[in-house]
Design a protein around this motif. Structure first.
Motif, PDB file in Angstrom:
ATOM      1  N   LEU A 104       0.825  -1.195   0.000  1.00 53.83           N
ATOM      2  CA  LEU A 104       0.000   0.000   0.000  1.00 53.83           C
ATOM      3  C   LEU A 104       0.867   1.256   0.000  1.00 53.83           C
ATOM      4  CD1 LEU A 104      -2.879   1.088   0.070  1.00 53.83           C
ATOM      5  CD2 LEU A 104      -2.843   0.863   2.553  1.00 53.83           C
ATOM      6  N   LEU A 105       1.888   1.273   0.822  1.00 53.59           N
ATOM      7  CA  LEU A 105       2.795   2.425   0.862  1.00 53.59           C
ATOM      8  C   LEU A 105       3.493   2.629  -0.479  1.00 53.59           C
ATOM      9  CD1 LEU A 105       4.709   2.602   4.256  1.00 53.59           C
ATOM     10  CD2 LEU A 105       3.209   4.289   3.217  1.00 53.59           C
ATOM     11  N   MET A 106       3.958   1.554  -1.073  1.00 50.25           N
ATOM     12  CA  MET A 106       4.645   1.657  -2.355  1.00 50.25           C
ATOM     13  C   MET A 106       3.694   2.150  -3.439  1.00 50.25           C
ATOM     14  SD  MET A 106       7.721   1.168  -1.663  1.00 50.25           S
ATOM     15  CE  MET A 106       8.326   1.301  -3.324  1.00 50.25           C
ATOM     16  N   ARG A 107       2.457   1.691  -3.409  1.00 42.72           N
ATOM     17  CA  ARG A 107       1.484   2.136  -4.413  1.00 42.72           C
ATOM     18  C   ARG A 107       1.198   3.623  -4.263  1.00 42.72           C
ATOM     19  NH1 ARG A 107       0.163   3.141  -8.902  1.00 42.72           N
ATOM     20  NH2 ARG A 107      -2.001   3.225  -9.458  1.00 42.72           N
ATOM     21  N   ILE A 108       1.016   4.075  -3.039  1.00 42.91           N
ATOM     22  CA  ILE A 108       0.753   5.496  -2.801  1.00 42.91           C
ATOM     23  C   ILE A 108       1.993   6.315  -3.163  1.00 42.91           C
ATOM     24  CG2 ILE A 108       0.141   7.228  -1.069  1.00 42.91           C
ATOM     25  CD1 ILE A 108      -2.163   5.284  -1.812  1.00 42.91           C
ATOM     26  N   ALA A 109       3.173   5.816  -2.827  1.00 45.50           N
ATOM     27  CA  ALA A 109       4.416   6.507  -3.175  1.00 45.50           C
ATOM     28  C   ALA A 109       4.564   6.624  -4.691  1.00 45.50           C
ATOM     29  CB  ALA A 109       5.624   5.782  -2.568  1.00 45.50           C
ATOM     30  N   GLN A 110       4.152   5.596  -5.419  1.00 51.45           N
ATOM     31  CA  GLN A 110       4.190   5.648  -6.880  1.00 51.45           C
ATOM     32  C   GLN A 110       3.285   6.769  -7.386  1.00 51.45           C
ATOM     33  OE1 GLN A 110       2.918   1.787  -8.103  1.00 51.45           O
ATOM     34  NE2 GLN A 110       4.904   0.830  -7.733  1.00 51.45           N
ATOM     35  N   LYS A 111       2.099   6.885  -6.804  1.00 48.51           N
ATOM     36  CA  LYS A 111       1.167   7.940  -7.204  1.00 48.51           C
ATOM     37  C   LYS A 111       1.765   9.320  -6.948  1.00 48.51           C
ATOM     38  CE  LYS A 111      -3.138   5.382  -6.399  1.00 48.51           C
ATOM     39  NZ  LYS A 111      -4.415   5.376  -5.642  1.00 48.51           N
ATOM     40  N   VAL A 112       2.352   9.499  -5.777  1.00 47.93           N
ATOM     41  CA  VAL A 112       2.957  10.784  -5.420  1.00 47.93           C
ATOM     42  C   VAL A 112       4.129  11.083  -6.346  1.00 47.93           C
ATOM     43  CG1 VAL A 112       4.266  12.006  -3.625  1.00 47.93           C
ATOM     44  CG2 VAL A 112       2.171  10.758  -3.030  1.00 47.93           C
ATOM     45  N   ARG A 117       6.603  14.093 -10.839  1.00 48.45           N
ATOM     46  CA  ARG A 117       7.289  14.080 -12.138  1.00 48.45           C
ATOM     47  C   ARG A 117       6.453  14.777 -13.203  1.00 48.45           C
ATOM     48  NH1 ARG A 117       9.008   8.329 -13.543  1.00 48.45           N
ATOM     49  NH2 ARG A 117      10.142   9.397 -15.168  1.00 48.45           N
ATOM     50  N   HIS A 118       5.145  14.588 -13.140  1.00 47.08           N
ATOM     51  CA  HIS A 118       4.247  15.239 -14.088  1.00 47.08           C
ATOM     52  C   HIS A 118       4.295  16.755 -13.921  1.00 47.08           C
ATOM     53  CE1 HIS A 118       0.990  15.740 -16.840  1.00 47.08           C
ATOM     54  NE2 HIS A 118       0.202  16.267 -15.921  1.00 47.08           N
ATOM     55  N   LYS A 119       4.292  17.229 -12.684  1.00 49.75           N
ATOM     56  CA  LYS A 119       4.361  18.681 -12.425  1.00 49.75           C
ATOM     57  C   LYS A 119       5.665  19.281 -12.947  1.00 49.75           C
ATOM     58  CE  LYS A 119       1.437  19.197  -8.352  1.00 49.75           C
ATOM     59  NZ  LYS A 119       1.405  19.496  -6.912  1.00 49.75           N
ATOM     60  N   LEU A 120       6.724  18.512 -12.876  1.00 48.07           N
ATOM     61  CA  LEU A 120       8.023  18.987 -13.331  1.00 48.07           C
ATOM     62  C   LEU A 120       8.197  18.840 -14.857  1.00 48.07           C
ATOM     63  CD1 LEU A 120      10.304  17.534 -10.517  1.00 48.07           C
ATOM     64  CD2 LEU A 120       9.635  19.934 -10.833  1.00 48.07           C
ATOM     65  N   GLY A 121       7.219  18.243 -15.500  1.00 52.68           N
ATOM     66  CA  GLY A 121       7.301  18.049 -16.950  1.00 52.68           C
ATOM     67  C   GLY A 121       8.225  16.932 -17.370  1.00 52.68           C
ATOM     68  N   LEU A 122       8.464  15.990 -16.455  1.00 49.78           N
ATOM     69  CA  LEU A 122       9.368  14.878 -16.756  1.00 49.78           C
ATOM     70  C   LEU A 122       8.654  13.697 -17.399  1.00 49.78           C
ATOM     71  CD1 LEU A 122      11.493  14.974 -13.475  1.00 49.78           C
ATOM     72  CD2 LEU A 122      12.087  15.894 -15.731  1.00 49.78           C
ATOM     73  N   LEU A 123       7.364  13.807 -17.582  1.00 44.30           N
ATOM     74  CA  LEU A 123       6.609  12.718 -18.218  1.00 44.30           C
ATOM     75  C   LEU A 123       6.080  13.138 -19.552  1.00 44.30           C
ATOM     76  CD1 LEU A 123       4.637  11.359 -15.166  1.00 44.30           C
ATOM     77  CD2 LEU A 123       6.649  10.395 -16.217  1.00 44.30           C
TER      78      LEU A 123
END
Length: 123
Positions: A104-112, A117-123
């Motif tokens: 669960l922690l890893m899944r939430i960490a992936q979302k964060v 990364r999306h906010k930084l334009g890295l995706l």
């Protein structure tokens, strides 16, 4: 949920040392819990490392499982944990609650991490 490479999992685990990353993960985790009607509160100390975060989350999951099994199913669904991986955690682990907390922690960490990364334009 796509499996991340072990290196990426390790990087996410290490990111919990950053106060802002752990706080973002906790904020997202709180939202996921709230969707199923559960309020959670963790101390700053419990968010200080991946291990302490996982331990506290394990305790919370164990309590929920004892008091409301249907809510834990809802939570896992909302968090987007694959049912087959959840079943495997219970089947293959001596302490499935700890493994479930880690998943669960890893899944939430992936979302964060994805959001960052999306906010930084890295995706």
């Amino acid at each position: 949920m796509k499996d991340l490479k072990k290196g990426e999992n390790s990087d996410l685990t290490k990111a919990f040392i950053e106060n802002d990353f752990a706080a973002e993960v906790f904020s997202q985790l709180s939202k996921e819990f709230a969707k199923v009607g559960i309020l959670i509160e963790f101390s700053d100390e419990e968010l200080s490392s991946f291990e302490s975060f996982q331990k506290r989350l394990s305790d919370e999951i164990e309590l929920i499982m004892r008091t409301s099994a249907s809510r834990i199913d809802q939570l896992l669904y909302v968090a987007d944990l694959p049912e087959d991986k959840v079943k495997a955690a219970f089947r293959d682990n001596e302490n499935p609650v700890t493994e479930l907390a880690k998943m669960l922690l890893m899944r939430i960490a992936q979302k964060v991490n994805f959001r960052r990364r999306h906010k930084l334009g890295l995706l």
